[in-house]
Design an enzyme around this catalytic site. Structure first.
Site, PDB file in Angstrom:
ATOM      1  N   VAL A   1      20.306  11.149  28.066  1.00  0.00           N
ATOM      2  CA  VAL A   1      20.718  11.719  27.010  1.00  0.00           C
ATOM      3  C   VAL A   1      21.431  12.927  27.490  1.00  0.00           C
ATOM      4  O   VAL A   1      20.817  13.792  28.473  1.00  0.00           O
ATOM      5  CB  VAL A   1      19.909  12.242  25.863  1.00  0.00           C
ATOM      6  CG1 VAL A   1      20.336  13.084  24.769  1.00  0.00           C
ATOM      7  CG2 VAL A   1      18.994  11.134  25.175  1.00  0.00           C
TER       8      VAL A   1
ATOM      9  N   CYS B   1       3.143  17.390  31.778  1.00  0.00           N
ATOM     10  CA  CYS B   1       1.987  16.129  31.641  1.00  0.00           C
ATOM     11  C   CYS B   1       1.363  15.894  33.198  1.00  0.00           C
ATOM     12  O   CYS B   1       0.454  15.536  33.587  1.00  0.00           O
ATOM     13  CB  CYS B   1       2.709  15.016  31.337  1.00  0.00           C
ATOM     14  SG  CYS B   1       3.059  14.949  29.483  1.00  0.00           S
TER      15      CYS B   1
ATOM     16  N   ARG C   1       0.887  -1.304  -0.067  1.00  0.00           N
ATOM     17  CA  ARG C   1      -0.025  -0.013   0.033  1.00  0.00           C
ATOM     18  C   ARG C   1       0.621   1.253   0.061  1.00  0.00           C
ATOM     19  O   ARG C   1       0.460   2.182  -0.573  1.00  0.00           O
ATOM     20  CB  ARG C   1      -0.997  -0.121   1.166  1.00  0.00           C
ATOM     21  CG  ARG C   1      -1.958  -1.017   1.214  1.00  0.00           C
ATOM     22  CD  ARG C   1      -2.678  -1.455   0.162  1.00  0.00           C
ATOM     23  NE  ARG C   1      -3.726  -2.585   0.376  1.00  0.00           N
ATOM     24  CZ  ARG C   1      -3.445  -3.737   0.194  1.00  0.00           C
ATOM     25  NH1 ARG C   1      -2.276  -4.258  -0.365  1.00  0.00           N
ATOM     26  NH2 ARG C   1      -4.323  -4.412   0.283  1.00  0.00           N
TER      27      ARG C   1
ATOM     28  N   ASP D   1      15.716   5.834  25.721  1.00  0.00           N
ATOM     29  CA  ASP D   1      15.062   6.292  26.892  1.00  0.00           C
ATOM     30  C   ASP D   1      15.839   5.992  28.079  1.00  0.00           C
ATOM     31  O   ASP D   1      16.274   4.833  28.412  1.00  0.00           O
ATOM     32  CB  ASP D   1      13.583   5.719  26.703  1.00  0.00           C
ATOM     33  CG  ASP D   1      12.736   6.642  27.441  1.00  0.00           C
ATOM     34  OD1 ASP D   1      11.809   7.350  27.076  1.00  0.00           O
ATOM     35  OD2 ASP D   1      12.688   6.455  28.499  1.00  0.00           O
TER      36      ASP D   1
ATOM     37  N   CYS E   1      22.893  28.411  15.006  1.00  0.00           N
ATOM     38  CA  CYS E   1      22.890  28.459  13.467  1.00  0.00           C
ATOM     39  C   CYS E   1      24.124  29.079  12.893  1.00  0.00           C
ATOM     40  O   CYS E   1      25.019  28.814  11.912  1.00  0.00           O
ATOM     41  CB  CYS E   1      21.801  28.821  12.580  1.00  0.00           C
ATOM     42  SG  CYS E   1      20.450  27.842  12.926  1.00  0.00           S
TER      43      CYS E   1
HETATM   44 ZN   LIG Z   1      19.308  28.874  14.578  1.00  0.00          ZN
END
Ligand SMILES: [Zn+2]
Length: 349
Positions: A113, A191, A15, A63, A254
């Site tokens: 992490v 949560c 599919r 995790d 960036c």
């Molecule tokens: Zn950035």
């Protein structure tokens, strides 16, 4: 890898291969793709299920946490017997995913992490699905992905709303472009404080999975360029244009490659865990604990249950989960001071 279905195996993706955006060629790309799913809670378990079914050739699941009965309301890979066994999420996830698709590779990693392991975790994958529960880890992931030029897909869900956005380093805005700083502790809903509706979790994970499939099959012109914000209770569906954020701002990540979280200039060793009335404490250096020896030691002090992945130790009104890497999750408090003192008391510094 061949499954027991032999020649019928080609039917599995029929599919998907009939779909114009994927085809035979796209399916081959998915089979060759490597994806890291960071966090195996609500978002991560739904995305893992969809991506395993779609035939992503390699899934790395990361995790730090073990299963709890309160997870079953929205974490669709898990069942009651997984909770009874006291399994880490990634181990239960791996078992279920193998039942779904035995032809792909799945690697479960039980770890927190942090800045010491994030770069290694993302180094051998093509894309990262963000399914973590805190902004500190997201900022860290953002820096590592910009540094290594890995696409990642931001996702978050709480209460009845959720957010998602594609981050392709060099092409789109990054998380830091649109958000100056981590929200202050206590300033954001979790949560735990406001709850979460399960459908918003699976909707956000579904969008993340669809975007991952587009990116991995090279359909980059079709990817979503906006920050999507959905509130299922308020019936609000917004696409916020973030394409100009990068041009308008001089992003420290960036543009200037200032990786403060990766370099340890920012970040903490304690984390309150979303939805758990719990605090996680990390060791100050790399550790490998002798779990059987520790089990013996603690059993004279309180109730201890242990398996090969963790020790669960109940003392006073707290439940301490201790992992071989020296991490401890203290359940029964959100006070990092109390958690820290329990850590010192039973594991030392
Ligand atoms: Zn950035």
């Amino acid at each position: 890898m061949q499954s027991e279905f032999g020649n019928e195996e080609k039917e599995r993706y029929s599919r998907q291969k009939s779909f114009f955006g994927i085809g035979e060629k796209g399916q081959k790309k998915l089979a060759a793709a490597r994806v890291l799913i960071l966090g195996c809670g609500g978002l991560g378990s739904a995305a893992a299920s969809l991506l395993a079914r779609a035939g992503i050739g390699y899934l790395k699941l990361v995790d730090r946490d073990f299963l709890d009965l309160s997870n079953l309301q929205r974490q669709i890979l898990y069942e009651e017997h997984d909770v009874k066994e006291g399994l880490p999420k990634v181990i239960a996830a791996e078992r279920r995913l193998r039942e779904i698709n035995s032809t792909i590779r799945i690697e479960p990693i039980i770890t927190d992490v942090n800045r010491f392991n994030i770069e290694k975790l993302i180094a051998d994958v093509d894309l990262v699905i963000d399914a973590v529960d805190n902004f500190e880890t997201r900022f860290l992931l953002n820096e590592a992905c910009v540094k290594q030029k890995r696409p990642w897909i931001y996702g978050a869900a709480v209460e009845s709303y959720g957010l998602t956005m594609n981050i392709i380093p060099g092409k789109t805005a990054c998380l830091r472009c649109i958000m100056d700083n981590i929200p202050q502790p206590g300033s954001t809903n979790t949560c735990e404080t406001v709850g979460v509706l399960s459908p918003i979790v699976t909707i956000i994970a579904s969008i993340q999975s669809a975007e991952a499939i587009k990116i991995l099959t090279g359909n980059t012109k079709d990817i979503n360029q906006n920050l999507l914000s959905i509130d299922l209770w308020q019936n609000s569906y917004q696409a916020i244009d973030v394409t100009k954020s990068k041009i308008q701002k001089n992003c420290p990540v960036c543009n200037n490659h200032e990786f403060d979280f990766l370099n340890g200039k920012r970040g903490s060793a304690y984390t309150a865990i979303c939805g758990r009335n719990a605090v996680q404490i990390l060791p100050f250096k790399e550790l490998i604990l002798d779990l059987p020896e520790l089990t013996l030691k603690l059993s004279s002090l309180g109730s201890v249950k242990a398996n090969e992945y963790l020790i669960r130790f109940e003392i006073e009104k707290y439940e301490l989960s201790i992992f071989p890497d020296g991490r401890m999750i203290v359940k029964g408090t959100t006070d990092t001071g109390i958690a820290r003192s329990l850590y010192s008391k039973y594991l030392g510094n």
